[in-house]
Scaffold this motif. Structure first.
Motif, PDB file in Angstrom:
ATOM      1  N   THR A  27       0.840  -1.195   0.000  1.00 35.73           N
ATOM      2  CA  THR A  27       0.000   0.000   0.000  1.00 35.73           C
ATOM      3  C   THR A  27       0.874   1.245   0.000  1.00 35.73           C
ATOM      4  O   THR A  27       2.031   1.211   0.402  1.00 35.73           O
ATOM      5  CB  THR A  27      -0.909   0.044   1.244  1.00 35.73           C
ATOM      6  OG1 THR A  27      -0.090   0.068   2.408  1.00 35.73           O
ATOM      7  CG2 THR A  27      -1.856  -1.134   1.290  1.00 35.73           C
ATOM      8  N   ALA A  37      -5.360   9.197   0.442  1.00 40.97           N
ATOM      9  CA  ALA A  37      -6.075   8.043  -0.109  1.00 40.97           C
ATOM     10  C   ALA A  37      -5.090   6.885  -0.184  1.00 40.97           C
ATOM     11  O   ALA A  37      -3.962   7.049  -0.648  1.00 40.97           O
ATOM     12  CB  ALA A  37      -6.628   8.360  -1.491  1.00 40.97           C
ATOM     13  N   THR A  38      -5.500   5.732   0.286  1.00 40.46           N
ATOM     14  CA  THR A  38      -4.645   4.550   0.273  1.00 40.46           C
ATOM     15  C   THR A  38      -4.911   3.738  -0.989  1.00 40.46           C
ATOM     16  O   THR A  38      -6.060   3.438  -1.315  1.00 40.46           O
ATOM     17  CB  THR A  38      -4.905   3.671   1.511  1.00 40.46           C
ATOM     18  OG1 THR A  38      -4.630   4.449   2.677  1.00 40.46           O
ATOM     19  CG2 THR A  38      -4.021   2.443   1.507  1.00 40.46           C
ATOM     20  N   TYR A  39      -3.842   3.396  -1.687  1.00 44.49           N
ATOM     21  CA  TYR A  39      -3.932   2.557  -2.881  1.00 44.49           C
ATOM     22  C   TYR A  39      -3.240   1.232  -2.599  1.00 44.49           C
ATOM     23  O   TYR A  39      -2.250   1.168  -1.873  1.00 44.49           O
ATOM     24  CB  TYR A  39      -3.241   3.235  -4.070  1.00 44.49           C
ATOM     25  CG  TYR A  39      -4.078   4.309  -4.702  1.00 44.49           C
ATOM     26  CD1 TYR A  39      -4.878   4.036  -5.805  1.00 44.49           C
ATOM     27  CD2 TYR A  39      -4.087   5.599  -4.201  1.00 44.49           C
ATOM     28  CE1 TYR A  39      -5.656   5.019  -6.388  1.00 44.49           C
ATOM     29  CE2 TYR A  39      -4.859   6.595  -4.775  1.00 44.49           C
ATOM     30  CZ  TYR A  39      -5.640   6.289  -5.865  1.00 44.49           C
ATOM     31  OH  TYR A  39      -6.408   7.264  -6.436  1.00 44.49           O
ATOM     32  N   TYR A  40      -3.765   0.184  -3.205  1.00 40.87           N
ATOM     33  CA  TYR A  40      -3.190  -1.154  -3.128  1.00 40.87           C
ATOM     34  C   TYR A  40      -2.560  -1.462  -4.475  1.00 40.87           C
ATOM     35  O   TYR A  40      -3.201  -1.301  -5.508  1.00 40.87           O
ATOM     36  CB  TYR A  40      -4.264  -2.200  -2.822  1.00 40.87           C
ATOM     37  CG  TYR A  40      -4.895  -2.025  -1.475  1.00 40.87           C
ATOM     38  CD1 TYR A  40      -4.432  -2.752  -0.380  1.00 40.87           C
ATOM     39  CD2 TYR A  40      -5.960  -1.140  -1.283  1.00 40.87           C
ATOM     40  CE1 TYR A  40      -5.011  -2.588   0.865  1.00 40.87           C
ATOM     41  CE2 TYR A  40      -6.538  -0.979  -0.038  1.00 40.87           C
ATOM     42  CZ  TYR A  40      -6.056  -1.697   1.024  1.00 40.87           C
ATOM     43  OH  TYR A  40      -6.620  -1.540   2.263  1.00 40.87           O
ATOM     44  N   THR A  58      -5.332  -0.071  -7.193  1.00 49.10           N
ATOM     45  CA  THR A  58      -6.706   0.356  -6.981  1.00 49.10           C
ATOM     46  C   THR A  58      -6.872   0.782  -5.528  1.00 49.10           C
ATOM     47  O   THR A  58      -6.102   0.369  -4.672  1.00 49.10           O
ATOM     48  CB  THR A  58      -7.697  -0.776  -7.321  1.00 49.10           C
ATOM     49  OG1 THR A  58      -9.028  -0.299  -7.164  1.00 49.10           O
ATOM     50  CG2 THR A  58      -7.486  -1.997  -6.438  1.00 49.10           C
ATOM     51  N   ARG A  59      -7.898   1.556  -5.291  1.00 47.59           N
ATOM     52  CA  ARG A  59      -8.200   1.927  -3.905  1.00 47.59           C
ATOM     53  C   ARG A  59      -9.000   0.827  -3.226  1.00 47.59           C
ATOM     54  O   ARG A  59      -8.969   0.703  -2.007  1.00 47.59           O
ATOM     55  CB  ARG A  59      -8.969   3.236  -3.868  1.00 47.59           C
ATOM     56  CG  ARG A  59      -8.070   4.406  -4.242  1.00 47.59           C
ATOM     57  CD  ARG A  59      -8.711   5.723  -4.056  1.00 47.59           C
ATOM     58  NE  ARG A  59      -9.028   5.945  -2.663  1.00 47.59           N
ATOM     59  CZ  ARG A  59      -9.798   6.927  -2.232  1.00 47.59           C
ATOM     60  NH1 ARG A  59     -10.319   7.765  -3.091  1.00 47.59           N
ATOM     61  NH2 ARG A  59     -10.038   7.079  -0.953  1.00 47.59           N
ATOM     62  N   HIS A  60      -9.722   0.039  -4.013  1.00 46.39           N
ATOM     63  CA  HIS A  60     -10.579  -1.009  -3.451  1.00 46.39           C
ATOM     64  C   HIS A  60     -10.381  -2.304  -4.251  1.00 46.39           C
ATOM     65  O   HIS A  60     -11.028  -2.505  -5.272  1.00 46.39           O
ATOM     66  CB  HIS A  60     -12.049  -0.577  -3.496  1.00 46.39           C
ATOM     67  CG  HIS A  60     -12.291   0.759  -2.880  1.00 46.39           C
ATOM     68  ND1 HIS A  60     -12.243   0.961  -1.521  1.00 46.39           N
ATOM     69  CD2 HIS A  60     -12.548   1.969  -3.437  1.00 46.39           C
ATOM     70  CE1 HIS A  60     -12.481   2.236  -1.255  1.00 46.39           C
ATOM     71  NE2 HIS A  60     -12.663   2.872  -2.404  1.00 46.39           N
ATOM     72  N   PRO A  61      -9.493  -3.189  -3.805  1.00 50.14           N
ATOM     73  CA  PRO A  61      -9.253  -4.436  -4.543  1.00 50.14           C
ATOM     74  C   PRO A  61     -10.399  -5.435  -4.365  1.00 50.14           C
ATOM     75  O   PRO A  61     -10.396  -6.257  -3.461  1.00 50.14           O
ATOM     76  CB  PRO A  61      -7.948  -4.955  -3.954  1.00 50.14           C
ATOM     77  CG  PRO A  61      -7.872  -4.345  -2.603  1.00 50.14           C
ATOM     78  CD  PRO A  61      -8.605  -3.040  -2.665  1.00 50.14           C
ATOM     79  N   THR A  62     -11.375  -5.358  -5.233  1.00 49.75           N
ATOM     80  CA  THR A  62     -12.541  -6.247  -5.171  1.00 49.75           C
ATOM     81  C   THR A  62     -12.235  -7.563  -5.882  1.00 49.75           C
ATOM     82  O   THR A  62     -11.219  -7.695  -6.574  1.00 49.75           O
ATOM     83  CB  THR A  62     -13.750  -5.584  -5.855  1.00 49.75           C
ATOM     84  OG1 THR A  62     -13.427  -5.388  -7.241  1.00 49.75           O
ATOM     85  CG2 THR A  62     -14.096  -4.248  -5.201  1.00 49.75           C
ATOM     86  N   TRP A  65     -11.944  -7.036  -9.640  1.00 50.50           N
ATOM     87  CA  TRP A  65     -10.657  -6.457 -10.008  1.00 50.50           C
ATOM     88  C   TRP A  65      -9.570  -7.526  -9.985  1.00 50.50           C
ATOM     89  O   TRP A  65      -8.733  -7.593 -10.888  1.00 50.50           O
ATOM     90  CB  TRP A  65     -10.307  -5.306  -9.057  1.00 50.50           C
ATOM     91  CG  TRP A  65      -9.057  -4.581  -9.421  1.00 50.50           C
ATOM     92  CD1 TRP A  65      -8.905  -3.615 -10.379  1.00 50.50           C
ATOM     93  CD2 TRP A  65      -7.754  -4.771  -8.849  1.00 50.50           C
ATOM     94  NE1 TRP A  65      -7.603  -3.198 -10.425  1.00 50.50           N
ATOM     95  CE2 TRP A  65      -6.876  -3.878  -9.494  1.00 50.50           C
ATOM     96  CE3 TRP A  65      -7.266  -5.597  -7.841  1.00 50.50           C
ATOM     97  CZ2 TRP A  65      -5.528  -3.803  -9.174  1.00 50.50           C
ATOM     98  CZ3 TRP A  65      -5.920  -5.511  -7.523  1.00 50.50           C
ATOM     99  CH2 TRP A  65      -5.066  -4.628  -8.187  1.00 50.50           C
ATOM    100  N   LYS A  94      -7.449 -10.937  -0.239  1.00 48.43           N
ATOM    101  CA  LYS A  94      -7.635 -10.348  -1.566  1.00 48.43           C
ATOM    102  C   LYS A  94      -7.377 -11.378  -2.669  1.00 48.43           C
ATOM    103  O   LYS A  94      -7.867 -11.232  -3.781  1.00 48.43           O
ATOM    104  CB  LYS A  94      -6.735  -9.131  -1.734  1.00 48.43           C
ATOM    105  CG  LYS A  94      -7.156  -7.952  -0.859  1.00 48.43           C
ATOM    106  CD  LYS A  94      -6.307  -6.743  -1.075  1.00 48.43           C
ATOM    107  CE  LYS A  94      -5.078  -6.646  -0.259  1.00 48.43           C
ATOM    108  NZ  LYS A  94      -5.192  -6.762   1.176  1.00 48.43           N
TER     109      LYS A  94
END
Length: 190
Positions: A27, A37-40, A58-62, A65, A94
């Motif tokens: 991150t 803002a935190t990015y992965y 991405t900010r939200h590793p779904t 994604w 994840k």
């Protein structure tokens, strides 16, 4: 079949280094108008060459994604895992079932590491530490684009340093075997 199927552990792993890849997340924070803002970032490291490939951020590793990242990684023409047989990864949530299924369907065998064992994916962990210490901690990033540029330039630097150090190791080995010192001029001074 495991990469450790033979009697000893070290030899089968070194024999398979050319087809082993590690993956992990790290991150970083980007300063935006709304605050930090935190990015992965998902990346792959080919263990034999230490070549780093950024898969994406991405900010939200779904799960969706992650599935797309696994499709990109196993693409027959441009995917980082196209010539790889094994993928080392930790037990991060994840790395969802759909992500693992896409990789398996492409013929990649997954090696899930035991809990709390970062040393088993040491090349990936060390690269994250280097990237954060030598690059990301020195910068204030204002957008994802600036982060991407900083990381790609750091990766190019990292790859050139790895190649340079490998060349010196090969020259040193050759000097020990043959007695010649190709890095010295005729006067014996380097």
């Amino acid at each position: 079949m495991s990469i450790w199927a033979d009697s000893g552990r070290e030899e089968p792993v070194t024999r398979n280094m050319a087809v082993l890849t590690g993956t992990d997340f790290f991150t970083f924070e980007v300063l935006t108008w709304r605050g930090l803002a935190t990015y992965y970032v998902l990346f792959f490291v080919q263990l034999e060459t230490r070549r780093i490939t950024l898969a994406g951020s991405t900010r939200h590793p779904t799960a969706d994604w992650m599935v797309q990242m696994s499709r990109n990684a196993t693409d027959e023409e441009t995917g980082h895992l196209r010539d790889q047989r094994y993928l080392l990864h930790d037990r991060d949530t994840k790395c969802c079932t759909a992500f693992r299924n896409v990789l398996r369907s492409a013929g990649v065998r997954l090696v899930v590491l035991p809990p709390q064992s970062p040393n088993l994916n040491a090349f990936a962990e060390r690269w994250v530490r280097s990237a954060k210490q030598e690059c990301l901690s020195k910068l204030i990033l204002f957008s994802e684009g600036s982060r991407w540029r900083a990381l790609t330039e750091y990766i190019a630097h990292f790859h050139s340093e790895v190649l340079r150090s490998r060349r010196m190791i090969n020259l040193t080995i050759r000097a020990r075997l043959t007695g010649e010192r190709p890095w010295m001029d005729s006067s014996g001074i380097s």
